[in-house]
Design a protein around this motif. Sequence first.
Motif, PDB file in Angstrom:
ATOM      1  N   THR A  42       0.835  -1.286   0.102  1.00  7.34           N
ATOM      2  CA  THR A  42      -0.154   0.009  -0.144  1.00  7.34           C
ATOM      3  C   THR A  42       0.839   1.385   0.014  1.00  7.34           C
ATOM      4  N   PHE A  43       0.492   2.092  -0.845  1.00  8.30           N
ATOM      5  CA  PHE A  43       1.249   3.429  -0.814  1.00  8.30           C
ATOM      6  C   PHE A  43       0.425   4.663  -1.097  1.00  8.30           C
ATOM      7  N   SER A  44       0.950   5.807  -0.546  1.00  6.16           N
ATOM      8  CA  SER A  44       0.404   7.163  -0.803  1.00  6.16           C
ATOM      9  C   SER A  44       0.631   7.670  -2.200  1.00  6.16           C
ATOM     10  N   ILE A  45      -0.361   8.055  -2.781  1.00 11.34           N
ATOM     11  CA  ILE A  45      -0.042   8.757  -4.191  1.00 11.34           C
ATOM     12  C   ILE A  45      -0.160  10.191  -4.149  1.00 11.34           C
ATOM     13  N   ALA A  46      -0.141  10.767  -2.941  1.00  8.29           N
ATOM     14  CA  ALA A  46      -0.575  12.305  -2.811  1.00  8.29           C
ATOM     15  C   ALA A  46       0.651  13.130  -2.663  1.00  8.29           C
ATOM     16  N   GLY A  53       5.106   4.220   1.539  1.00 14.15           N
ATOM     17  CA  GLY A  53       4.384   2.975   1.652  1.00 14.15           C
ATOM     18  C   GLY A  53       5.011   2.152   2.591  1.00 14.15           C
ATOM     19  N   SER A  54       4.083   0.730   2.419  1.00 14.77           N
ATOM     20  CA  SER A  54       4.206  -0.340   3.468  1.00 14.77           C
ATOM     21  C   SER A  54       3.930  -1.567   2.813  1.00 14.77           C
ATOM     22  N   THR A  74       9.929   4.393   0.916  1.00 17.16           N
ATOM     23  CA  THR A  74       9.734   5.373   0.112  1.00 17.16           C
ATOM     24  C   THR A  74      10.122   5.108  -1.503  1.00 17.16           C
ATOM     25  N   VAL A  75       9.368   5.336  -2.208  1.00 18.06           N
ATOM     26  CA  VAL A  75       9.433   5.151  -3.832  1.00 18.06           C
ATOM     27  C   VAL A  75       9.723   6.615  -4.141  1.00 18.06           C
ATOM     28  N   THR A  76      10.791   6.803  -4.890  1.00 13.77           N
ATOM     29  CA  THR A  76      11.056   8.316  -5.505  1.00 13.77           C
ATOM     30  C   THR A  76      11.180   8.093  -7.141  1.00 13.77           C
ATOM     31  N   PHE A  77      10.363   8.691  -7.954  1.00 11.80           N
ATOM     32  CA  PHE A  77      10.360   8.704  -9.305  1.00 11.80           C
ATOM     33  C   PHE A  77      11.543   9.524  -9.728  1.00 11.80           C
ATOM     34  N   PRO A  80      10.582   9.275 -16.474  1.00  8.73           N
ATOM     35  CA  PRO A  80       9.509   8.465 -16.840  1.00  8.73           C
ATOM     36  C   PRO A  80       9.564   7.075 -16.874  1.00  8.73           C
ATOM     37  N   GLY A  81       8.832   6.378 -15.955  1.00  5.81           N
ATOM     38  CA  GLY A  81       8.769   5.007 -15.946  1.00  5.81           C
ATOM     39  C   GLY A  81      10.075   4.334 -15.084  1.00  5.81           C
ATOM     40  N   THR A  82      10.900   5.228 -14.383  1.00  6.10           N
ATOM     41  CA  THR A  82      11.564   4.513 -13.440  1.00  6.10           C
ATOM     42  C   THR A  82      11.672   5.258 -12.216  1.00  6.10           C
ATOM     43  N   PHE A  83      12.141   4.453 -10.906  1.00 10.58           N
ATOM     44  CA  PHE A  83      12.218   5.054  -9.640  1.00 10.58           C
ATOM     45  C   PHE A  83      13.024   4.457  -9.102  1.00 10.58           C
ATOM     46  N   ASN A  84      13.425   4.935  -7.560  1.00 13.80           N
ATOM     47  CA  ASN A  84      14.367   4.195  -6.713  1.00 13.80           C
ATOM     48  C   ASN A  84      13.410   4.162  -5.496  1.00 13.80           C
ATOM     49  N   ILE A  85      13.881   3.258  -4.500  1.00 13.97           N
ATOM     50  CA  ILE A  85      13.206   2.830  -3.406  1.00 13.97           C
ATOM     51  C   ILE A  85      14.084   2.651  -2.353  1.00 13.97           C
ATOM     52  N   THR A  86      13.769   3.083  -0.987  1.00 12.20           N
ATOM     53  CA  THR A  86      14.516   2.791   0.159  1.00 12.20           C
ATOM     54  C   THR A  86      13.643   2.559   1.291  1.00 12.20           C
ATOM     55  N   GLY A  87      14.144   1.674   2.185  1.00  9.91           N
ATOM     56  CA  GLY A  87      13.203   1.444   3.500  1.00  9.91           C
ATOM     57  C   GLY A  87      13.848   0.501   4.103  1.00  9.91           C
ATOM     58  N   THR A  88      12.844   0.114   5.082  1.00 15.94           N
ATOM     59  CA  THR A  88      13.410  -0.901   6.348  1.00 15.94           C
ATOM     60  C   THR A  88      12.292  -2.261   6.172  1.00 15.94           C
ATOM     61  N   GLN A  89      12.857  -3.252   6.583  1.00 12.77           N
ATOM     62  CA  GLN A  89      12.062  -4.540   6.643  1.00 12.77           C
ATOM     63  C   GLN A  89      12.196  -5.269   7.908  1.00 12.77           C
TER      64      GLN A  89
END
Length: 173
Positions: A42-46, A53-54, A74-77, A80-89
């Motif tokens: 689930t992630f925010s699109i705002a 997200g989580s 956190t997803v950071t665009f 166009p069509g590419t992104f990076n992601i960082t987080g903890t699990q």
Amino acid sequence: MRRTLLVLMSLLALAVVAPGAALAKKGGTDRPWKGKGSGTTTFSIATFPSFPGSTDGIARFSHLGKTSNTSTFTVTFTGPGTFNITGTQTLVAANGDTLTLSFTGAGTITGAFGPGQTSETMVTWNVTGGTGRFDDASGSLTGTVVTEVVSVDPVAMTATGIHTFTAKGKISY
């Protein structure tokens, strides 16, 4: 007597030249480690271009068995069509022992935003802590996460997806 002495000397010579059991370094020794699983994302699109997200899911990992897992990210665009992601699990084994990981990755998106859109992310996870037998664990995994958006809530400004992943690496504990 001579025979006994010869047998004892042979055993002593064998003990000197035979390799002993490997001693574990602090935290254990490197072992192969792999896993695969699935869950809900689930992630925010705002907050374009970065979306928090989580995830919640289940997986099977060597050394842990069946696990539950949760993450925040956190997803950071990046274009166009590419992104990076960082987080903890956090991975929780059936007996309650945990592993905490940080992760980073880069991905691509296929399709227009909305149900049916998919992404594929190459991810690297690093062990940052643990409890129980994983108290002093270290290690890393690399793998692929595939996510498909299944619904979008325009009022709450959230999107929900399903994901699957596979990963392999080394762990020491």
